[in-house]
Design an enzyme around this catalytic site. Structure first.
Site, PDB file in Angstrom:
ATOM      1  N   ASP A  42      -3.061  -2.583  13.573  1.00 55.07           N
ATOM      2  CA  ASP A  42      -2.898  -2.521  15.033  1.00 55.07           C
ATOM      3  C   ASP A  42      -4.090  -1.806  15.670  1.00 55.07           C
ATOM      4  O   ASP A  42      -4.218  -1.758  16.898  1.00 55.07           O
ATOM      5  CB  ASP A  42      -1.562  -1.880  15.433  1.00 55.07           C
ATOM      6  CG  ASP A  42      -1.379  -0.481  14.861  1.00 55.07           C
ATOM      7  OD1 ASP A  42      -2.272   0.015  14.148  1.00 55.07           O
ATOM      8  OD2 ASP A  42      -0.319   0.117  15.146  1.00 55.07           O
ATOM      9  N   SER A  43      -5.009  -1.292  14.826  1.00 62.43           N
ATOM     10  CA  SER A  43      -6.293  -0.803  15.336  1.00 62.43           C
ATOM     11  C   SER A  43      -7.054  -1.942  16.012  1.00 62.43           C
ATOM     12  O   SER A  43      -8.060  -1.687  16.692  1.00 62.43           O
ATOM     13  CB  SER A  43      -7.127  -0.196  14.201  1.00 62.43           C
ATOM     14  OG  SER A  43      -7.196  -1.072  13.100  1.00 62.43           O
ATOM     15  N   ASP A  81       0.315  -5.097  10.550  1.00 62.06           N
ATOM     16  CA  ASP A  81       0.991  -3.926  11.126  1.00 62.06           C
ATOM     17  C   ASP A  81       2.147  -4.337  12.032  1.00 62.06           C
ATOM     18  O   ASP A  81       1.986  -5.195  12.900  1.00 62.06           O
ATOM     19  CB  ASP A  81       0.003  -3.101  11.960  1.00 62.06           C
ATOM     20  CG  ASP A  81      -0.514  -1.888  11.217  1.00 62.06           C
ATOM     21  OD1 ASP A  81       0.191  -1.394  10.309  1.00 62.06           O
ATOM     22  OD2 ASP A  81      -1.627  -1.442  11.527  1.00 62.06           O
ATOM     23  N   LYS A 110       3.328  -3.525   7.457  1.00 63.00           N
ATOM     24  CA  LYS A 110       3.180  -2.063   7.345  1.00 63.00           C
ATOM     25  C   LYS A 110       3.827  -1.427   8.553  1.00 63.00           C
ATOM     26  O   LYS A 110       3.699  -1.945   9.669  1.00 63.00           O
ATOM     27  CB  LYS A 110       1.701  -1.675   7.261  1.00 63.00           C
ATOM     28  CG  LYS A 110       1.453  -0.167   7.335  1.00 63.00           C
ATOM     29  CD  LYS A 110       0.053   0.218   6.878  1.00 63.00           C
ATOM     30  CE  LYS A 110      -1.023   0.059   7.903  1.00 63.00           C
ATOM     31  NZ  LYS A 110      -0.842   0.821   9.166  1.00 63.00           N
ATOM     32  N   GLU A 112       4.860   2.582  10.422  1.00 63.61           N
ATOM     33  CA  GLU A 112       4.609   4.020  10.415  1.00 63.61           C
ATOM     34  C   GLU A 112       5.908   4.806  10.342  1.00 63.61           C
ATOM     35  O   GLU A 112       6.893   4.450  11.002  1.00 63.61           O
ATOM     36  CB  GLU A 112       3.825   4.415  11.681  1.00 63.61           C
ATOM     37  CG  GLU A 112       2.445   3.783  11.729  1.00 63.61           C
ATOM     38  CD  GLU A 112       1.621   4.216  12.934  1.00 63.61           C
ATOM     39  OE1 GLU A 112       2.015   5.170  13.652  1.00 63.61           O
ATOM     40  OE2 GLU A 112       0.566   3.590  13.154  1.00 63.61           O
ATOM     41  N   GLU A 179      -2.838   8.737   5.832  1.00 64.46           N
ATOM     42  CA  GLU A 179      -4.006   8.879   6.714  1.00 64.46           C
ATOM     43  C   GLU A 179      -4.251  10.337   7.088  1.00 64.46           C
ATOM     44  O   GLU A 179      -3.334  11.028   7.570  1.00 64.46           O
ATOM     45  CB  GLU A 179      -3.781   8.028   7.976  1.00 64.46           C
ATOM     46  CG  GLU A 179      -4.941   8.126   8.956  1.00 64.46           C
ATOM     47  CD  GLU A 179      -4.940   7.050  10.031  1.00 64.46           C
ATOM     48  OE1 GLU A 179      -4.055   6.163  10.006  1.00 64.46           O
ATOM     49  OE2 GLU A 179      -5.828   7.101  10.897  1.00 64.46           O
TER      50      GLU A 179
HETATM   51  O1  KIV Z   1      -4.417  -0.098  11.993  1.00 68.33           O
HETATM   52  C1  KIV Z   1      -5.161   0.384  11.129  1.00 68.33           C
HETATM   53  O2  KIV Z   1      -6.395   0.185  11.141  1.00 68.33           O
HETATM   54  C2  KIV Z   1      -4.583   1.204  10.101  1.00 68.33           C
HETATM   55  C3  KIV Z   1      -5.532   1.848   9.141  1.00 68.33           C
HETATM   56  C4  KIV Z   1      -6.041   3.098   9.757  1.00 68.33           C
HETATM   57  C5  KIV Z   1      -4.895   2.122   7.843  1.00 68.33           C
HETATM   58  O3  KIV Z   1      -3.417   1.375  10.047  1.00 68.33           O
END
Ligand code: KIV
Length: 262
Positions: A42-43, A81, A110, A112, A179
Site C-alpha cells: 500500500d506504499s 496489501d 498482507k 497490519e 518493520e
Molecule cells: O507497503 C509496503 O511497502 C510495505 C513494506 C514496507 C513492507 O508494507
C-alpha cells in the site's frame, strides 16, 4: 515459490528476498530476477501517487496495481496489501477486499497488526488465502504511533510485538513482515517462531529482507532512511538519460536516419 516454500526456506536456513512493485514494467524485470517474491504494497499510495502516507490506498487502487503487477510478474509469488481499515470492518468486508486482490492475481494478502481482527486472519486462512502479518512499525497506524518511528524500544512494546508474532503464527499466518524494530529484538522474534520473519529496518537476524523497489533503486534522492540501502543511483541514471535525450533533440542528432522511416 509459494507460501509453503517460505517455511521450507526458513527450515533450510535460506534467506528470502522480497521487493515491492506496483506496475507492469517493473514486474517484468522482477520476473526475470532472482528475487523470491513481490509485495504490491500500500506504499503505492506514497511511491506512485505522492500521498504522505498509505491511508489513501483503497481497495480499487490496490486491485488495479495488483492486476498490473500480476500481468507482468508471471511465475513470481505475489502478496498484496489489505487496504487501511478493510480488515477492521468485520469478516465479510475483509473477505470482499481479499477477494478483489486475489482475483486480480495476488497469491496472498498482507495485513497490519492482529489484536481485534484475529477472526479475520483465521477466516482468511481457513478460506485458503495465505496471510502475511505485518508488525513493528505499522504505517496504517502512523497517526497513532507518532509518525514513522522505530518500534519495540521499550520492554512493553517489545513484549507486545513478541506476543503479536506468536498470535499470528498460531492463527496460521505463513510469514510476518517486521518493520523498524531494533536488530536484537528482530533476531529474538525471528528465532521464536517457525514462520519466516521478513525484515525492513530490522537488522540481519531476520529470515529475509524486503525493501521498497524505488528505494533500493535510489529513485528518490530526498528520501533515504537509514535502512534503505540504494543499490543503484537510479535518480542520476534517469536524469542523465533525460539530459542526453534533450541534448540530442536540441543538437539535431535525434532521430538519426536509421531511426526515421524512408
Ligand atoms: O507497503 C509496503 O511497502 C510495505 C513494506 C514496507 C513492507 O508494507
Amino acid at each position: 515459490m509459494n507460501s509453503t516454500d517460505f517455511q521450507r526456506a526458513k527450515l533450510e536456513g535460506r534467506k528470502l528476498s522480497m521487493v515491492t512493485c506496483y506496475d507492469y514494467t517493473f514486474a517484468r524485470l522482477l520476473a526475470a530476477s532472482a528475487i523470491d517474491a513481490i509485495l504490491v504494497g500500500d506504499s503505492a499510495a506514497m511511491v506512485m501517487h505522492g500521498y504522505p502516507n498509505t491511508l489513501s490506498a483503497g481497495t480499487e487502487l490496490m486491485r488495479v496495481h495488483t492486476a498490473a503487477v500480476a500481468r507482468g510478474a508471471a511465475g513470481k509469488f505475489l502478496v498484496a496489501d489489505m487496504p487501511f481499515l478493510s480488515f477492521r470492518k468485520g469478516v465479510a468486508a475483509a473477505l470482499d477486499a481479499a477477494s478483489a486482490l486475489m482475483t486480480a492475481g495476488a497469491h496472498a494478502v498482507k495485513l497490519e497488526g492482529v489484536d481485534g481482527h484475529e477472526d479475520v486472519v483465521q477466516r482468511l486462512v481457513e478460506s485458503g488465502i495465505p496471510v502475511m502479518g505485518h508488525l513493528g512499525l505499522q504505517p496504517q497506524s502512523v497517526h497513532a504511533c507518532g509518525g514513522f518511528r522505530v518500534q519495540g524500544r521499550s520492554e512493553d512494546s517489545a513484549r507486545e510485538i513478541a506476543r503479536h508474532t506468536a498470535a499470528l503464527e498460531r492463527l496460521g499466518a505463513f510469514a510476518i513482515v517486521l518493520e523498524c524494530v531494533p536488530a536484537n529484538l528482530a533476531r529474538e522474534i525471528s528465532e521464536s517462531v517457525r514462520i519466516p520473519v521478513i525484515g525492513i529496518g530490522a537488522g540481519l537476524g531476520c529470515d529475509g529482507q524486503i525493501l521498497v523497489l524505488q528505494d533500493l533503486l535510489g529513485m528518490n534522492p530526498d528520501f533515504h532512511p537509514k535502512f534503505a540501502r540504494p543499490f543503484l543511483d537510479g535518480a542520476r541514471c534517469v536524469l542523465d538519460a533525460l539530459g542526453r535525450f534533450d541534448e540530442a533533440i536540441k543538437t539535431g542528432t535525434f532521430p538519426a536516419p536509421e531511426e526515421s522511416y524512408s
